[in-house]
Design a protein around this motif. Structure first.
Motif, mmCIF file in Angstrom:
data_model
loop_
_atom_site.group_PDB
_atom_site.id
_atom_site.type_symbol
_atom_site.label_atom_id
_atom_site.label_comp_id
_atom_site.label_asym_id
_atom_site.label_seq_id
_atom_site.Cartn_x
_atom_site.Cartn_y
_atom_site.Cartn_z
ATOM 1 N N ILE A 180 0.861 -1.188 0.000
ATOM 2 C CA ILE A 180 0.000 0.000 0.000
ATOM 3 C C ILE A 180 0.895 1.234 0.000
ATOM 4 O O ILE A 180 1.759 1.387 0.869
ATOM 5 C CB ILE A 180 -0.917 0.027 1.233
ATOM 6 C CG1 ILE A 180 -1.922 -1.122 1.187
ATOM 7 C CG2 ILE A 180 -1.653 1.363 1.316
ATOM 8 C CD1 ILE A 180 -2.816 -1.204 2.408
ATOM 9 N N THR A 181 0.692 2.101 -0.990
ATOM 10 C CA THR A 181 1.391 3.375 -1.058
ATOM 11 C C THR A 181 0.466 4.475 -0.571
ATOM 12 O O THR A 181 -0.690 4.567 -1.003
ATOM 13 C CB THR A 181 1.827 3.682 -2.496
ATOM 14 O OG1 THR A 181 2.742 2.680 -2.945
ATOM 15 C CG2 THR A 181 2.506 5.041 -2.584
ATOM 16 N N ALA A 182 0.966 5.303 0.333
ATOM 17 C CA ALA A 182 0.200 6.452 0.830
ATOM 18 C C ALA A 182 1.134 7.651 0.889
ATOM 19 O O ALA A 182 2.201 7.580 1.511
ATOM 20 C CB ALA A 182 -0.379 6.151 2.211
ATOM 21 N N ALA A 207 -0.362 20.299 5.200
ATOM 22 C CA ALA A 207 -1.026 19.960 6.455
ATOM 23 C C ALA A 207 -1.009 18.450 6.651
ATOM 24 O O ALA A 207 -0.913 17.672 5.685
ATOM 25 C CB ALA A 207 -2.466 20.468 6.459
ATOM 26 N N THR A 208 -1.113 18.030 7.905
ATOM 27 C CA THR A 208 -1.142 16.598 8.228
ATOM 28 C C THR A 208 -2.420 15.964 7.689
ATOM 29 O O THR A 208 -3.501 16.557 7.746
ATOM 30 C CB THR A 208 -1.051 16.397 9.750
ATOM 31 O OG1 THR A 208 0.180 16.944 10.222
ATOM 32 C CG2 THR A 208 -1.119 14.920 10.113
ATOM 33 N N GLU A 209 -2.296 14.752 7.160
ATOM 34 C CA GLU A 209 -3.443 14.021 6.622
ATOM 35 C C GLU A 209 -3.590 12.693 7.376
ATOM 36 O O GLU A 209 -2.593 12.013 7.643
ATOM 37 C CB GLU A 209 -3.257 13.736 5.134
ATOM 38 C CG GLU A 209 -3.294 14.962 4.249
ATOM 39 C CD GLU A 209 -4.674 15.187 3.646
ATOM 40 O OE1 GLU A 209 -5.592 14.403 3.967
ATOM 41 O OE2 GLU A 209 -4.814 16.126 2.856
ATOM 42 N N THR A 210 -4.816 12.332 7.696
ATOM 43 C CA THR A 210 -5.114 11.025 8.281
ATOM 44 C C THR A 210 -5.993 10.257 7.299
ATOM 45 O O THR A 210 -7.106 10.688 6.982
ATOM 46 C CB THR A 210 -5.826 11.158 9.632
ATOM 47 O OG1 THR A 210 -4.960 11.852 10.548
ATOM 48 C CG2 THR A 210 -6.129 9.785 10.207
ATOM 49 N N THR A 269 -1.669 8.217 9.643
ATOM 50 C CA THR A 269 -1.424 9.655 9.736
ATOM 51 C C THR A 269 -0.088 9.993 9.088
ATOM 52 O O THR A 269 0.948 9.417 9.431
ATOM 53 C CB THR A 269 -1.419 10.112 11.204
ATOM 54 O OG1 THR A 269 -2.678 9.785 11.799
ATOM 55 C CG2 THR A 269 -1.193 11.614 11.292
ATOM 56 N N LEU A 270 -0.133 10.928 8.125
ATOM 57 C CA LEU A 270 1.066 11.366 7.408
ATOM 58 C C LEU A 270 1.301 12.848 7.649
ATOM 59 O O LEU A 270 0.401 13.667 7.463
ATOM 60 C CB LEU A 270 0.918 11.115 5.905
ATOM 61 C CG LEU A 270 0.890 9.649 5.448
ATOM 62 C CD1 LEU A 270 0.585 9.581 3.955
ATOM 63 C CD2 LEU A 270 2.212 8.964 5.743
#
Length: 524
Positions: A459-461, A467-470, A509-510
């Motif tokens: 899985i690539t994310a 901004a932070t992404e969840t 969370t990235l």
């Protein structure tokens, strides 16, 4: 006292007069003599009979020692008894029952085992990234110096080297076009021959860019001379393919999608002659138009600028959704379609690593320009000068510029990241030619799943936003494939997502400008 005569060795042969007293004395002498069994075992002498002290001789009769076994007649007589006949039949039946049981078990295992999915047809350009050198002078000191850099390129696990354009032409002047002659400022044909020889020894194929009007406004000059130019390209392509090149690249494939008669120039992908590549570049087309172009042209691989023109996560996912089934005919790059470095659109080192991760895990062939492997920054529209010997540490005691040394170390870190991704893609079937499933995306992030048969899933994310992404990673309920509750981090640019740590898929969370590659095993 009774008189007596002493018994001594000297008197052995002397007759003695035996009296009553002497008889008693003789008994005393005999009692005082040691028994042979009580003699000390000193090995200094022999006992009576010539035997050494402590040794015992046992005589066995010859009749008892001889053993001849049963004769043939006796064996046949015993073997024919009812007891032995029944025993042999029982053992024979047990043997064949065991053999038939093992055969039946093997058949059941084979029948019930899951079928291996057949490997799709793969050509050399599907097996690894392509590496473009559009300006040999900026890459090194011209074509003559390129062979010296092939060891460095080979470490990146690239499968193809794209050179040029190198031919002679004046901008927008078709009368000066000579596709068979190398521009003297670039190098010589002897330089090309050396590049071909050394690249092929390292398993690297070489493609030559024959875009006719590469210095002018339109790649094919004008429609008035298009047919003549296409004919010149076909003749030149045969010339260079016969010289040993493995493919031809042309720009603006959409201007002449059906004009090139490429089938007559292609070889067969056999042990003796691998297939020749026709690589086309298109810009400014939609995903639907690109799909039609792939099906309608004779090109084997089409490189587009969809990643550059579509900066929204949803747009990129939509393009992947509509094109992934044609992945063996598609090439992806960020800046590669324009002949520019990735750094022009990914300004920071973090974004460069993120897009390297994206390109290596997308369905299709990743294409990079020279310098992308170290995050080389462009300076305006001019091709940047390649930086070499980045792994060479400063000599002890030398004056070191801290800024320059920090830049060198960053180049090394990005290159190691690039190498690890290239190596991983070549080893994992799910990344090399696996199926594609889109997951969650937003304006500045996207995620997708790659899987192949019984291989590990990936899985690539990625999040290129500020901004932070969840992300909540899940497949549609109607999909046959199911995701586990968590996955393991394979590689990551985010310090908070350590390698080999476990991440719940319902909450990934990235941080801004970060990406991660997760994996989980096939469970049947």
């Amino acid at each position: 006292m009774y008189g007596c005569t002493l018994w001594t060795p000297s008197l052995l042969n002397t007759p003695l007069k035996m009296t009553k007293d002497s008889e008693v004395d003789m008994k005393d002498v005999e009692l005082n003599e040691l028994d042979p069994e009580k003699q000390p075992m000193t090995g200094e002498g022999q006992t009576v009979g010539g035997e050494k002290n402590g040794s015992v001789k046992v005589k066995v009769s010859e009749e008892e020692a001889a053993f001849t076994g049963l004769s043939k007649e006796e064996l046949m007589k015993v073997a024919g008894t009812p007891g032995w006949v029944r025993t042999r039949w029982v053992l024979l039946i047990l043997f064949w029952l065991g053999w038939v049981g093992m055969l039946a078990g093997a058949i059941v295992i084979i029948v019930q085992a899951p079928r291996c999915k057949p490997i799709p047809e793969m050509h050399w350009w599907n097996e690894g990234p392509l590496y473009q050198i559009s300006d040999p002078e900026a890459f090194s000191d011209g074509l003559a110096d390129v062979p010296k850099k092939l060891d460095n390129i080979n470490q990146l696990k690239v499968k193809g080297l794209v050179l040029g354009p190198l031919h002679t032409v004046q901008a927008d002047n078709s009368n000066t076009l000579d596709l068979k002659t190398i521009d003297p400022s670039q190098g010589t044909e002897a330089d090309l021959d050396e590049i071909l020889e050394k690249a092929h020894k390292k398993g690297i194929s070489v493609v030559l860019d024959l875009t006719p009007n590469y210095l002018g406004a339109s790649p094919w000059f004008s429609n008035a001379v298009l047919n003549d130019i296409v004919n010149d390209v076909e003749v030149a392509a045969k010339h260079w393919l016969d010289r040993g090149f493995d493919g031809i690249k042309i720009a603006d494939l959409a201007s002449a999608p059906n004009a090139l008669d490429w089938s007559s120039l292609q070889g067969n992908d056999t042990e003796d002659a691998k297939k020749k590549l026709l690589m086309g570049v298109v810009k400014g087309v939609s995903a639907t138009e690109l799909s039609q172009l792939v099906n309608g042209s004779s090109a084997d691989l089409v490189l587009s600028d969809l990643l550059s023109t579509n900066s929204q996560g949803g747009q990129r996912i939509n393009a992947l959704d509509s094109l992934h089934s044609q992945q063996r005919s598609l090439a992806w790059g960020l800046g590669a379609a324009e002949g520019e470095q990735l750094s022009k659109r990914a300004a920071s080192q973090a974004l460069i690593r993120l897009h390297q991760l994206l390109l290596f895990t997308m369905p299709g062939t990743p294409v990079f320009s020279y310098g992308d492997e170290i995050g080389l920054q462009m300076q305006g529209d001019k091709s940047p000068k390649m930086v070499w010997d980045i792994e060479k540490e400063p000599e002890e005691g030398a004056n070191v510029n801290e800024t320059s040394d920090a830049q060198r170390k960053e180049f090394v870190a990005v290159r190691n990241w690039f190498k690890s991704l290239s190596d991983l893609r070549g080893k994992e079937r799910s990344l090399l030619h696996g199926d594609y499933y889109s997951l969650q995306s937003s304006a500045s992030s996207l995620s997708f799943l790659r899987s192949w048969d019984q291989s590990d899933r990936f899985i690539t994310a990625v999040n290129w936003g500020s901004a932070t992404e969840t992300l909540q990673l899940k497949l549609p309920p109607t999909d046959e494939m199911k995701l586990p509750e968590s996955a393991t981090v394979k590689v990551s640019t985010d310090p908070e997502l350590a390698v080999d740590s476990t991440v719940p898929l319902d909450k990934v969370t990235l941080a801004p400008g970060q990406g991660v590659l997760l994996h989980f095993p096939y469970t049947g």
